[in-house]
Write a protein that holds these residues in place. Sequence first.
Motif, PDB file in Angstrom:
ATOM      1  N   GLY A  49       0.812  -1.200   0.000  1.00 34.54           N
ATOM      2  CA  GLY A  49       0.000   0.000   0.000  1.00 34.54           C
ATOM      3  C   GLY A  49       0.845   1.248   0.000  1.00 34.54           C
ATOM      4  N   VAL A  50       0.257   2.307   0.493  1.00 34.99           N
ATOM      5  CA  VAL A  50       0.916   3.608   0.408  1.00 34.99           C
ATOM      6  C   VAL A  50       2.040   3.749   1.419  1.00 34.99           C
ATOM      7  CG1 VAL A  50      -1.154   4.721  -0.442  1.00 34.99           C
ATOM      8  CG2 VAL A  50      -0.764   4.572   2.015  1.00 34.99           C
ATOM      9  N   TYR A  51       2.124   2.862   2.400  1.00 34.81           N
ATOM     10  CA  TYR A  51       3.118   3.029   3.449  1.00 34.81           C
ATOM     11  C   TYR A  51       4.390   2.223   3.222  1.00 34.81           C
ATOM     12  CZ  TYR A  51      -0.782   5.130   5.897  1.00 34.81           C
ATOM     13  OH  TYR A  51      -1.839   5.923   6.237  1.00 34.81           O
ATOM     14  N   PHE A  52       4.382   1.278   2.294  1.00 33.99           N
ATOM     15  CA  PHE A  52       5.548   0.436   2.056  1.00 33.99           C
ATOM     16  C   PHE A  52       5.891   0.417   0.574  1.00 33.99           C
ATOM     17  CE2 PHE A  52       4.053  -1.761   5.989  1.00 33.99           C
ATOM     18  CZ  PHE A  52       5.178  -1.483   6.748  1.00 33.99           C
ATOM     19  N   SER A  53       7.186   0.412   0.283  1.00 35.54           N
ATOM     20  CA  SER A  53       7.632   0.194  -1.091  1.00 35.54           C
ATOM     21  C   SER A  53       7.622  -1.305  -1.370  1.00 35.54           C
ATOM     22  CB  SER A  53       9.046   0.751  -1.290  1.00 35.54           C
ATOM     23  OG  SER A  53       9.961   0.101  -0.423  1.00 35.54           O
ATOM     24  N   GLN A  54       7.561  -1.657  -2.637  1.00 39.09           N
ATOM     25  CA  GLN A  54       7.455  -3.068  -2.990  1.00 39.09           C
ATOM     26  C   GLN A  54       8.763  -3.804  -2.756  1.00 39.09           C
ATOM     27  OE1 GLN A  54       5.718  -3.704  -6.787  1.00 39.09           O
ATOM     28  NE2 GLN A  54       5.865  -5.927  -6.711  1.00 39.09           N
ATOM     29  N   GLN A  55       9.881  -3.119  -2.842  1.00 38.93           N
ATOM     30  CA  GLN A  55      11.176  -3.747  -2.662  1.00 38.93           C
ATOM     31  C   GLN A  55      11.821  -3.260  -1.369  1.00 38.93           C
ATOM     32  OE1 GLN A  55      12.273  -6.122  -4.606  1.00 38.93           O
ATOM     33  NE2 GLN A  55      10.516  -5.922  -5.986  1.00 38.93           N
ATOM     34  N   PRO A  56      12.464  -4.168  -0.614  1.00 37.95           N
ATOM     35  CA  PRO A  56      13.159  -3.742   0.604  1.00 37.95           C
ATOM     36  C   PRO A  56      14.378  -2.893   0.278  1.00 37.95           C
ATOM     37  CG  PRO A  56      13.641  -6.040   0.130  1.00 37.95           C
ATOM     38  CD  PRO A  56      12.580  -5.621  -0.839  1.00 37.95           C
ATOM     39  N   VAL A  57      14.707  -1.989   1.192  1.00 39.97           N
ATOM     40  CA  VAL A  57      15.905  -1.173   1.015  1.00 39.97           C
ATOM     41  C   VAL A  57      17.154  -2.028   1.151  1.00 39.97           C
ATOM     42  CG1 VAL A  57      17.198   0.798   1.924  1.00 39.97           C
ATOM     43  CG2 VAL A  57      14.700   0.864   1.853  1.00 39.97           C
ATOM     44  N   ARG A  58      17.175  -2.901   2.136  1.00 38.74           N
ATOM     45  CA  ARG A  58      18.293  -3.817   2.366  1.00 38.74           C
ATOM     46  C   ARG A  58      17.761  -5.170   2.803  1.00 38.74           C
ATOM     47  NH1 ARG A  58      23.133  -2.023   0.248  1.00 38.74           N
ATOM     48  NH2 ARG A  58      23.417   0.185   0.757  1.00 38.74           N
ATOM     49  N   VAL A  59      18.482  -6.221   2.457  1.00 38.73           N
ATOM     50  CA  VAL A  59      18.243  -7.558   2.978  1.00 38.73           C
ATOM     51  C   VAL A  59      19.552  -8.033   3.584  1.00 38.73           C
ATOM     52  CG1 VAL A  59      17.633  -9.949   2.459  1.00 38.73           C
ATOM     53  CG2 VAL A  59      16.464  -8.081   1.276  1.00 38.73           C
ATOM     54  N   TYR A  60      19.539  -8.244   4.896  1.00 39.77           N
ATOM     55  CA  TYR A  60      20.768  -8.603   5.602  1.00 39.77           C
ATOM     56  C   TYR A  60      20.769 -10.095   5.937  1.00 39.77           C
ATOM     57  CZ  TYR A  60      21.428  -3.588   6.292  1.00 39.77           C
ATOM     58  OH  TYR A  60      21.593  -2.244   6.102  1.00 39.77           O
ATOM     59  N   LEU A  61      21.895 -10.723   5.689  1.00 42.78           N
ATOM     60  CA  LEU A  61      22.093 -12.130   6.016  1.00 42.78           C
ATOM     61  C   LEU A  61      23.320 -12.252   6.904  1.00 42.78           C
ATOM     62  CD1 LEU A  61      21.478 -13.749   2.501  1.00 42.78           C
ATOM     63  CD2 LEU A  61      19.844 -13.509   4.386  1.00 42.78           C
ATOM     64  N   GLY A  62      23.255 -13.118   7.897  1.00 43.21           N
ATOM     65  CA  GLY A  62      24.396 -13.297   8.795  1.00 43.21           C
ATOM     66  C   GLY A  62      24.069 -14.175   9.981  1.00 43.21           C
ATOM     67  N   HIS A  63      22.907 -13.965  10.581  1.00 46.90           N
ATOM     68  CA  HIS A  63      22.502 -14.799  11.709  1.00 46.90           C
ATOM     69  C   HIS A  63      22.161 -16.205  11.221  1.00 46.90           C
ATOM     70  CE1 HIS A  63      22.488 -11.874  14.943  1.00 46.90           C
ATOM     71  NE2 HIS A  63      21.842 -11.017  14.167  1.00 46.90           N
ATOM     72  N   THR A  64      22.463 -17.192  12.047  1.00 42.75           N
ATOM     73  CA  THR A  64      22.190 -18.586  11.700  1.00 42.75           C
ATOM     74  C   THR A  64      20.983 -19.148  12.445  1.00 42.75           C
ATOM     75  OG1 THR A  64      23.754 -19.339  13.395  1.00 42.75           O
ATOM     76  CG2 THR A  64      24.610 -19.022  11.157  1.00 42.75           C
ATOM     77  N   GLU A  65      20.414 -18.375  13.377  1.00 41.46           N
ATOM     78  CA  GLU A  65      19.221 -18.792  14.113  1.00 41.46           C
ATOM     79  C   GLU A  65      18.224 -17.625  14.160  1.00 41.46           C
ATOM     80  OE1 GLU A  65      18.619 -21.757  15.176  1.00 41.46           O
ATOM     81  OE2 GLU A  65      20.564 -22.741  15.079  1.00 41.46           O
ATOM     82  N   ASP A  66      17.131 -17.852  14.848  1.00 43.55           N
ATOM     83  CA  ASP A  66      16.065 -16.849  14.910  1.00 43.55           C
ATOM     84  C   ASP A  66      16.565 -15.546  15.531  1.00 43.55           C
ATOM     85  OD1 ASP A  66      14.325 -18.631  13.814  1.00 43.55           O
ATOM     86  OD2 ASP A  66      13.414 -19.223  15.702  1.00 43.55           O
ATOM     87  N   ILE A  67      16.101 -14.420  14.973  1.00 52.07           N
ATOM     88  CA  ILE A  67      16.370 -13.096  15.532  1.00 52.07           C
ATOM     89  C   ILE A  67      15.259 -12.777  16.517  1.00 52.07           C
ATOM     90  CG2 ILE A  67      16.570 -10.639  15.016  1.00 52.07           C
ATOM     91  CD1 ILE A  67      17.709 -11.433  12.287  1.00 52.07           C
ATOM     92  N   ILE A  68      15.634 -12.429  17.743  1.00 50.78           N
ATOM     93  CA  ILE A  68      14.664 -12.209  18.809  1.00 50.78           C
ATOM     94  C   ILE A  68      14.372 -10.726  19.021  1.00 50.78           C
ATOM     95  CG2 ILE A  68      14.211 -12.573  21.272  1.00 50.78           C
ATOM     96  CD1 ILE A  68      15.825 -15.065  21.176  1.00 50.78           C
ATOM     97  N   ASP A  69      15.363  -9.863  18.829  1.00 50.39           N
ATOM     98  CA  ASP A  69      15.155  -8.454  19.122  1.00 50.39           C
ATOM     99  C   ASP A  69      15.930  -7.602  18.124  1.00 50.39           C
ATOM    100  OD1 ASP A  69      14.109  -6.289  20.403  1.00 50.39           O
ATOM    101  OD2 ASP A  69      15.394  -6.391  22.169  1.00 50.39           O
ATOM    102  N   VAL A  70      15.425  -6.380  17.895  1.00 50.43           N
ATOM    103  CA  VAL A  70      16.047  -5.415  16.992  1.00 50.43           C
ATOM    104  C   VAL A  70      16.009  -4.052  17.659  1.00 50.43           C
ATOM    105  CG1 VAL A  70      15.953  -4.300  14.735  1.00 50.43           C
ATOM    106  CG2 VAL A  70      15.329  -6.699  14.939  1.00 50.43           C
ATOM    107  N   SER A  71      17.098  -3.279  17.514  1.00 43.18           N
ATOM    108  CA  SER A  71      17.143  -1.921  18.044  1.00 43.18           C
ATOM    109  C   SER A  71      17.718  -0.995  16.987  1.00 43.18           C
ATOM    110  CB  SER A  71      17.997  -1.860  19.320  1.00 43.18           C
ATOM    111  OG  SER A  71      18.075  -0.535  19.816  1.00 43.18           O
ATOM    112  N   TRP A  72      17.074   0.170  16.819  1.00 47.83           N
ATOM    113  CA  TRP A  72      17.517   1.185  15.868  1.00 47.83           C
ATOM    114  C   TRP A  72      18.126   2.351  16.617  1.00 47.83           C
ATOM    115  CZ3 TRP A  72      16.555   1.798  10.395  1.00 47.83           C
ATOM    116  CH2 TRP A  72      15.954   0.691   9.802  1.00 47.83           C
TER     117      TRP A  72
END
Length: 435
Positions: A49-72
Amino acid sequence: DAAETPVQQQQPQTADLPPLQQQQQQRQQQQYKQPLGLAPRPPPSVQFGVYFSQQPVRVYLGHTEDIIDVSWSTGGFILTASVDKAVRLWHVSQPSCLRVFWHADFVTSVQFHPVDVQRFVSGSVDGKLCVWSVMDSTVLASTQLHQDMVTAVAFSLNGGRVMAGTMRGRCRFYDLLDCQLEYVAQVDVRNQRGQHASGRKVTGICAVPGEPQQFLVTTNDSRLRLLEGYGQVLKFKGHKNASTQIRAGLSFDGAMVSCGSDDGWVYTWHRTVGPGISSSSSGSAGQAPAQHRGAADRQKAASAVQQMQALAGKNAVYQAYQADEAGLPVTVLAFAPASACPGNRQSVLMQNKSRIEAASQDSSSDGGSNLQEDSSSGLQPANDAIGSDIMLSRQLVGAGRLVQQLVVSAGFTGAIRVHELLGTAAARLPAWGEQ
């Protein structure tokens, strides 16, 4: 020549996935399971919709298990905490990981320092609470919780104090002095009696904007607790949170509290008693149009109930909307910044009212056609949803509703949704009980 058979990517077996992903996959399989003899139900389509672009700005790979928390951080840095015992540092301008901070066990929570982005705090399952230096990749200060797990961490507004939530339902306060964490106090966030009197896991802590002494604590007993100093001043009820890692959020002005739920709904409360109600803005006759009086009356009634409950330290007056149609838990939500929601912006449905009505007329004449993508407002609903959208759009225009807050939520399905919390153009009162 025979046509080549396309090679299908093999999906990982459930037994090969990490435990959290196994649970998510089983829930999704159960969600789309159909009785014998019926065609399988397709997964829900994704619409941008109007709030998201169709393509992500970045796709990050590195973790090998589930990500539990994110901080900006305010400078565009991102910290991710994972079951793989690592915290990773990223930046939106860089395609790969910048730093890795290894722990001895699962990392459950992470948060940037609110003033100095070169520091952050992390907590892990082994009971370790650490304050890190980003530049040196070293631990500046740490402490060990004995016979307990750190399940949530947070800084105070000025960064001088660190809070740690635990598996046993405790909040521990530490002063950050030079290169050490000095223990100050402990608060048991639990009921005085009942089945949860022994305490349940703390799943989230956040400082209240504009209130240096207040903190909002989320726990696995379906309660949110507002702490001031080392005492509880208010308890928020209504949502369901028995075992999920759910964390409540606050609007940027601290006036509204919102939390996901195990039942797939999002619940929103006013943090203070008597939210914005005064004799000059009550929506009485002669001060607000007739179409606003219903919302004003509901607001006044809700405020009166809330004031009575506040005497007992509780707030069970809330707005709620269903964010997940399948009823799966909504675990994460955030209020959009004020810059993304100016006070005079109309609802998306109001902006698209004329185009939706035109598409409805076209569909009735040619037998139906789907709405196409528009660069200004994204993909629009298909024919089976146009009628309800037109009706809702007319209601919104008639009520003069403006967008008061934008809430972003996500949960077990992996879908990210944006909901508009609507106010009114004249009295600026939230529509209690309505989305």
